[in-house]
Design a protein around this motif. Structure first.
Motif, short mmCIF file in Angstrom:
data_model
loop_
_atom_site.label_atom_id
_atom_site.label_comp_id
_atom_site.label_asym_id
_atom_site.label_seq_id
_atom_site.Cartn_x
_atom_site.Cartn_y
_atom_site.Cartn_z
N ASN A 47 5.49 10.98 -26.89
CA ASN A 47 5.98 12.11 -27.69
C ASN A 47 5.84 13.45 -26.99
O ASN A 47 6.36 14.44 -27.47
CB ASN A 47 5.25 12.15 -29.04
CG ASN A 47 5.65 11.00 -29.92
OD1 ASN A 47 6.73 10.44 -29.79
ND2 ASN A 47 4.76 10.63 -30.83
N ARG A 48 5.13 13.49 -25.88
CA ARG A 48 5.00 14.73 -25.13
C ARG A 48 6.31 15.05 -24.44
O ARG A 48 6.99 14.16 -23.92
CB ARG A 48 3.91 14.63 -24.08
CG ARG A 48 2.53 14.67 -24.64
CD ARG A 48 1.54 14.72 -23.52
NE ARG A 48 0.19 14.79 -24.03
CZ ARG A 48 -0.88 14.83 -23.28
NH1 ARG A 48 -0.75 14.79 -21.97
NH2 ARG A 48 -2.07 14.90 -23.80
N PRO A 49 6.67 16.34 -24.39
CA PRO A 49 7.90 16.68 -23.66
C PRO A 49 7.71 16.48 -22.17
O PRO A 49 6.67 16.82 -21.61
CB PRO A 49 8.12 18.14 -24.00
CG PRO A 49 6.79 18.66 -24.42
CD PRO A 49 6.04 17.49 -25.00
N SER A 50 8.69 15.89 -21.55
CA SER A 50 8.60 15.64 -20.11
C SER A 50 9.31 16.75 -19.35
O SER A 50 10.11 17.50 -19.90
CB SER A 50 9.22 14.29 -19.76
OG SER A 50 10.58 14.29 -20.10
N THR B 35 12.04 18.19 -17.36
CA THR B 35 13.45 17.85 -17.16
C THR B 35 13.92 18.39 -15.83
O THR B 35 13.25 19.19 -15.17
CB THR B 35 14.31 18.46 -18.28
OG1 THR B 35 14.17 19.89 -18.24
CG2 THR B 35 13.89 17.94 -19.65
#
Length: 119
Positions: free
Chosen positions: A70-73, A75
Motif C-alpha cells: 500500500n505504500r506509494p512506489s 514512479t
C-alpha cells in the motif's frame, strides 16, 4: 564482458547456496524445537505448537506485505525529474564542528561513561 558475467554468476550462485543453507538450518531448528516440545508435551501437542507458530509467522508476513504493497512506489516521473542543486545536503567539512558530532547513541554511551567515571 564474459569475466563480468562469470563474476556475477559466481556471486549470485553463492548467495543462492547461502539462502538454501539457511532454509535447511531453519528446518533443523524446527525439528529440534519439535523434538524438545515432544519430550515435554507429547507428539500431537508439539506438532500443534509448531504449526501455530508457523501460521502466526506466515500471518505476520502477509500483513507486512500488505503494508508494503500500500505504500506509494517511486514512479518513472519522480525518478526522471532533475533535482535542484539546492536540494542537495550541505557539504560537511572535515574539520568543522558539524563533522565531529556524534550520533545520539554514542552521546548516550559517552554520557554514561562520564557519569561512571565521576562517581
Amino acid at each position: 564482458m564474459t569475466a563480468a558475467l562469470k563474476h556475477q554468476a559466481t556471486v549470485y550462485g553463492l548467495m543462492t547456496l547461502a539462502a538454501l543453507i539457511i532454509i535447511f538450518a531453519a528446518g533443523y531448528a524446527l525439528n529440534a524445537g519439535h523434538t524438545m516440545l515432544m519430550f515435554s508435551f507429547g507428539a500431537v501437542t508439539a506438532s500443534l505448537i509448531i504449526t501455530r507458530c508457523l501460521v502466526a509467522t506466515a500471518g505476520v508476513c502477509v500483513v507486512a506485505s500488505r503494508i508494503f504493497a500500500n505504500r506509494p512506489s517511486a514512479t518513472a516521473e519522480k525518478l526522471s525529474k532533475l533535482a535542484s542543486p539546492y536540494s542537495a545536503p550541505a557539504l560537511r567539512l572535515p574539520y568543522s564542528r558539524q563533522h565531529r558530532r556524534h550520533p545520539p547513541l554514542a552521546q548516550f554511551v559517552n554520557g554514561g561513561l562520564k557519569w561512571i567515571v565521576e562517581c
